[in-house]
Scaffold this active site. Structure first.
Site, mmCIF file in Angstrom:
data_model
loop_
_atom_site.group_PDB
_atom_site.id
_atom_site.type_symbol
_atom_site.label_atom_id
_atom_site.label_comp_id
_atom_site.label_asym_id
_atom_site.label_seq_id
_atom_site.Cartn_x
_atom_site.Cartn_y
_atom_site.Cartn_z
ATOM 1 N N CYS A 24 20.743 6.491 -26.566
ATOM 2 C CA CYS A 24 19.466 6.938 -27.146
ATOM 3 C C CYS A 24 18.520 5.767 -27.375
ATOM 4 C CB CYS A 24 19.728 7.648 -28.466
ATOM 5 S SG CYS A 24 20.699 6.641 -29.601
ATOM 6 N N GLU A 36 19.127 13.173 -35.638
ATOM 7 C CA GLU A 36 19.014 11.862 -34.978
ATOM 8 C C GLU A 36 18.835 12.176 -33.491
ATOM 9 O OE1 GLU A 36 21.327 11.613 -38.564
ATOM 10 O OE2 GLU A 36 20.148 9.957 -37.767
ATOM 11 N N GLU A 41 12.379 10.830 -21.876
ATOM 12 C CA GLU A 41 13.698 10.195 -21.937
ATOM 13 C C GLU A 41 14.485 10.595 -20.692
ATOM 14 O OE1 GLU A 41 16.587 11.670 -24.814
ATOM 15 O OE2 GLU A 41 17.074 9.605 -25.328
ATOM 16 N N LYS A 81 31.345 19.828 -34.333
ATOM 17 C CA LYS A 81 31.274 20.406 -32.986
ATOM 18 C C LYS A 81 30.909 19.309 -31.994
ATOM 19 C CE LYS A 81 28.354 22.264 -30.197
ATOM 20 N NZ LYS A 81 28.961 21.767 -28.931
HETATM 21 P P1 NAD Z 1 21.800 18.127 -26.654
HETATM 22 O O1 NAD Z 1 20.716 18.283 -27.649
HETATM 23 O O2 NAD Z 1 21.727 18.903 -25.409
HETATM 24 O O3 NAD Z 1 23.213 18.494 -27.303
HETATM 25 C C1 NAD Z 1 23.674 17.851 -28.471
HETATM 26 C C2 NAD Z 1 24.670 18.752 -29.158
HETATM 27 O O4 NAD Z 1 23.970 19.927 -29.584
HETATM 28 C C3 NAD Z 1 25.813 19.227 -28.271
HETATM 29 O O5 NAD Z 1 26.998 19.295 -29.035
HETATM 30 C C4 NAD Z 1 25.357 20.620 -27.864
HETATM 31 O O6 NAD Z 1 26.419 21.491 -27.557
HETATM 32 C C5 NAD Z 1 24.637 21.078 -29.114
HETATM 33 N N1 NAD Z 1 23.646 22.122 -28.880
HETATM 34 C C6 NAD Z 1 22.953 22.402 -27.751
HETATM 35 N N2 NAD Z 1 22.171 23.478 -27.930
HETATM 36 C C7 NAD Z 1 22.365 23.902 -29.204
HETATM 37 C C8 NAD Z 1 21.843 24.965 -29.983
HETATM 38 N N3 NAD Z 1 20.969 25.836 -29.469
HETATM 39 N N4 NAD Z 1 22.251 25.083 -31.261
HETATM 40 C C9 NAD Z 1 23.132 24.207 -31.791
HETATM 41 N N5 NAD Z 1 23.678 23.191 -31.095
HETATM 42 C C10 NAD Z 1 23.292 23.030 -29.817
HETATM 43 O O7 NAD Z 1 21.906 16.552 -26.358
HETATM 44 P P2 NAD Z 1 22.920 15.825 -25.401
HETATM 45 O O8 NAD Z 1 22.461 15.987 -24.008
HETATM 46 O O9 NAD Z 1 24.304 16.169 -25.757
HETATM 47 O O10 NAD Z 1 22.719 14.312 -25.878
HETATM 48 C C11 NAD Z 1 21.715 13.502 -25.417
HETATM 49 C C12 NAD Z 1 20.624 13.362 -26.453
HETATM 50 O O11 NAD Z 1 21.162 12.845 -27.669
HETATM 51 C C13 NAD Z 1 19.585 12.369 -26.028
HETATM 52 O O12 NAD Z 1 18.308 12.891 -26.291
HETATM 53 C C14 NAD Z 1 19.872 11.158 -26.896
HETATM 54 O O13 NAD Z 1 18.762 10.316 -27.088
HETATM 55 C C15 NAD Z 1 20.328 11.798 -28.146
HETATM 56 N N6 NAD Z 1 21.073 10.864 -28.989
HETATM 57 C C16 NAD Z 1 20.492 10.417 -30.136
HETATM 58 C C17 NAD Z 1 21.156 9.496 -30.927
HETATM 59 C C18 NAD Z 1 20.551 8.987 -32.217
HETATM 60 O O14 NAD Z 1 21.273 8.439 -33.038
HETATM 61 N N7 NAD Z 1 19.250 9.132 -32.425
HETATM 62 C C19 NAD Z 1 22.421 9.046 -30.548
HETATM 63 C C20 NAD Z 1 22.977 9.534 -29.373
HETATM 64 C C21 NAD Z 1 22.292 10.450 -28.594
#
Ligand code: NAD
Length: 494
Positions: free
Chosen positions: A299, A264, A398, A188
């Site tokens: 991230c 992650e 963040e 997804k």
């Molecule tokens: P997010 O948590 O809002 O969304 C991530 C994914 O989760 C999306 O596909 C979203 O649709 C899905 N999602 C949202 N709510 C959900 C729920 N209730 N149940 C299941 N899935 C759900 O994050 P974002 O804004 O897309 O990404 C930014 C974040 O990702 C930042 O915090 C960044 O640091 C982190 N990130 C971490 C890494 C790593 O390797 N540690 C890498 C890239 C990004």
């Protein structure tokens, strides 16, 4: 390629926003769609299938059927390797198309989509492909009257949920090891950047990955994402995203079938530059280059810069000279190094943090405003705050945007204490000519990756993941196979 050519290509792109289930493009069962907008200029790129629980059921059923009849899991590792390498080749053959889709969908400069995101994606797939027929299982040192085999088996149906900041690369970090290990996958992508994942699934099928093995469900987190998290027939969920949602994923695993759940998550990485830094120019270049790369939407961006007092003025003088290079530009111009913020929501989040920095008394040295307003897109100037205190919100939370917080220190132990004093532990860095000091500091920093006298090194060969609330999983390297395989012991009486 000229900017005009990229724009012409963008205008003539025909984008299919339907889901990819069981080897076919399909609409959401409800028929619902959502608009996929480009952050470059706010224009609508495509209507994308808004998948919900019923679509998740269909995709998981297809993935389960593919796993049970072993059309992929049962293929010889050398055969999986051959097909995955073909998949990597196809990704490179579609480099311009994929780069353009990524840039239009997510706003990053085309120079990086093309030179970083696409090559890194194919390299990840290729690396796991090449690994899969070189990994041996084990025979345990048991008594003579028995033989005990320790083998790895695919976990089954893997759900991968990924964010929008590196849509293809984050997906590839899951696709590569999950498929190489023989699993079936339901991916997804983020609702903010679903387009390249859908195209990757088509290329995977063309490469020979059997239908049902690799499915892509675009949709919202609270709908498709949550249905995957709670699904009783998903064996493993690999999540990359925010810490807030990561916690929910772990809860969903507990509420449902105790699927293996890997997270992650976010970061607030500390970059500590000591007065005896061996190369101040390199330190400035790395600090500035890394925080503003990808519009700060990384991230592992070193968003907290700790500089030792005696070199702070010299550091900032050099840093300020670099700032104009990061002025946001047209992402389809190959000279642009900073593009658009992914959407209006993220733009508002970033602007809110900038306001908070100003209100809490930090000194705004550069940027702080929106840019390119006439384009209809979402752009923020590279922003630099000095005199930041560890207790401020901009030093704790963040931001996920082009905002650097500079903190001054006089005592390294205290700097390390503050560096560790957030909920996150993704990455950190220390710059010093004293190797003993570097090693002591690297050991004291609570982070999954620590850099010494550099920040940019990255490679598929090393694990990537965090301590503390930056998550519990590791992407990349052979360690990633741990997430997508079960260890089985088989006792044989001799
Ligand atoms: P997010 O948590 O809002 O969304 C991530 C994914 O989760 C999306 O596909 C979203 O649709 C899905 N999602 C949202 N709510 C959900 C729920 N209730 N149940 C299941 N899935 C759900 O994050 P974002 O804004 O897309 O990404 C930014 C974040 O990702 C930042 O915090 C960044 O640091 C982190 N990130 C971490 C890494 C790593 O390797 N540690 C890498 C890239 C990004």
């Amino acid at each position: 390629m000229s900017t005009t050519t990229w724009h012409d290509r963008a205008a003539s792109l025909s984008i299919d926003g339907r889901a990819f289930i069981d080897g076919k493009r399909v609409d959401a069962l409800s028929g619902k769609r959502f608009d996929c907008l480009s952050p470059i200029d706010g224009r609508k790129l495509a209507e994308v299938a808004r998948c919900e629980a019923a679509d998740v059921d269909a995709a998981v059923a297809a993935a389960r059927a593919a796993f049970e009849d072993r059309r992929w899991a049962g293929a010889a590792p050398a055969e999986r390797k051959r097909i995955l390498i073909r998949f990597a080749d196809l990704i490179m053959q579609h480099q311009d198309e994929l780069a353009l889709l990524e840039t239009l969908d997510m706003g990053k400069p085309i120079r990086y989509s093309r030179a970083v995101d696409v090559p890194a994606t194919q390299n990840c797939i290729r690396w796991y492909a090449e690994a899969v027929d070189k990994i041996y299982d084990q025979v345990a040192p048991t008594p003579d009257n028995s033989l005990a085999l320790i083998t790895r088996e695919p976990v089954g149906v893997v759900a991968a949920i990924v964010p929008w900041n590196y849509p293809m690369i984050m997906a590839a970090w899951k696709i590569g090891p999950a498929l190489a290990a023989g699993n079936s996958l339901v991916l997804k992508p983020s609702e903010k950047s679903p387009l390249t994942a859908l195209r990757l699934a088509e290329l995977a099928l063309e490469a020979g990955i059997p239908a049902g093995v690799f499915n892509v469900l675009p949709g919202y987190g609270a709908e498709a994402g949550q249905a995957l998290g709670l699904h009783m027939d998903v064996d493993c969920i690999a999540f990359t995203g925010s810490t807030r949602v990561g916690k929910q994923i772990l809860q969903m695993a507990g509420q449902s079938n105790l699927k293996r759940a890997w997270t992650e998550l976010g970061g607030k990485s500390a970059n500590i530059v000591c007065a005896d830094c061996p190369d101040l120019d390199a330190a400035v270049k790395a600090a500035i280059g890394s925080i503003y790369f990808n519009q700060g939407e990384s991230c592992n961006a070193p968003s907290r810069l700790f500089v030792e007092a005696p070199i702070k003025d010299a550091f900032l003088e050099k840093a300020m000279k670099m700032m104009p290079r990061f002025a946001p530009g047209d992402p389809l111009d190959e000279k642009t190094v900073m593009g658009a913020i992914v959407d209006a929501t993220q733009l508002n989040t970033v602007m809110g943090y900038i306001e908070s920095g100003k209100q809490s008394g930090a000194t705004l040295l550069h940027g702080g405003a929106q840019a390119r307003l006439d384009t209809g897109g979402f752009y923020v100037e590279p922003t630099l705050f000095d005199n930041v205190d560890s207790s401020m919100k901009i030093a704790q939370e963040e931001i996920f945007g082009p905002v650097l917080s500079v903190l001054t220190f006089t005592d390294l132990d205290e700097a390390v204490r503050q560096a560790n004093a957030t909920q996150y532990g993704l990455q950190a860095a220390v710059w010093t000519a004293d190797m003993s000091k570097a090693i002591r500091t690297a050991r004291a920093l609570r982070a999954g990756t620590v850099h010494v006298n550099q920040y940019d090194n990255d490679d598929i060969t090393v694990p990537f993941g965090g301590y503390k609330q930056s998550g519990n999983g590791r992407d990349k390297s052979l360690h990633a196979f741990d997430k997508y395989t079960e260890l089985k012991t088989t006792w044989i009486q001799v």
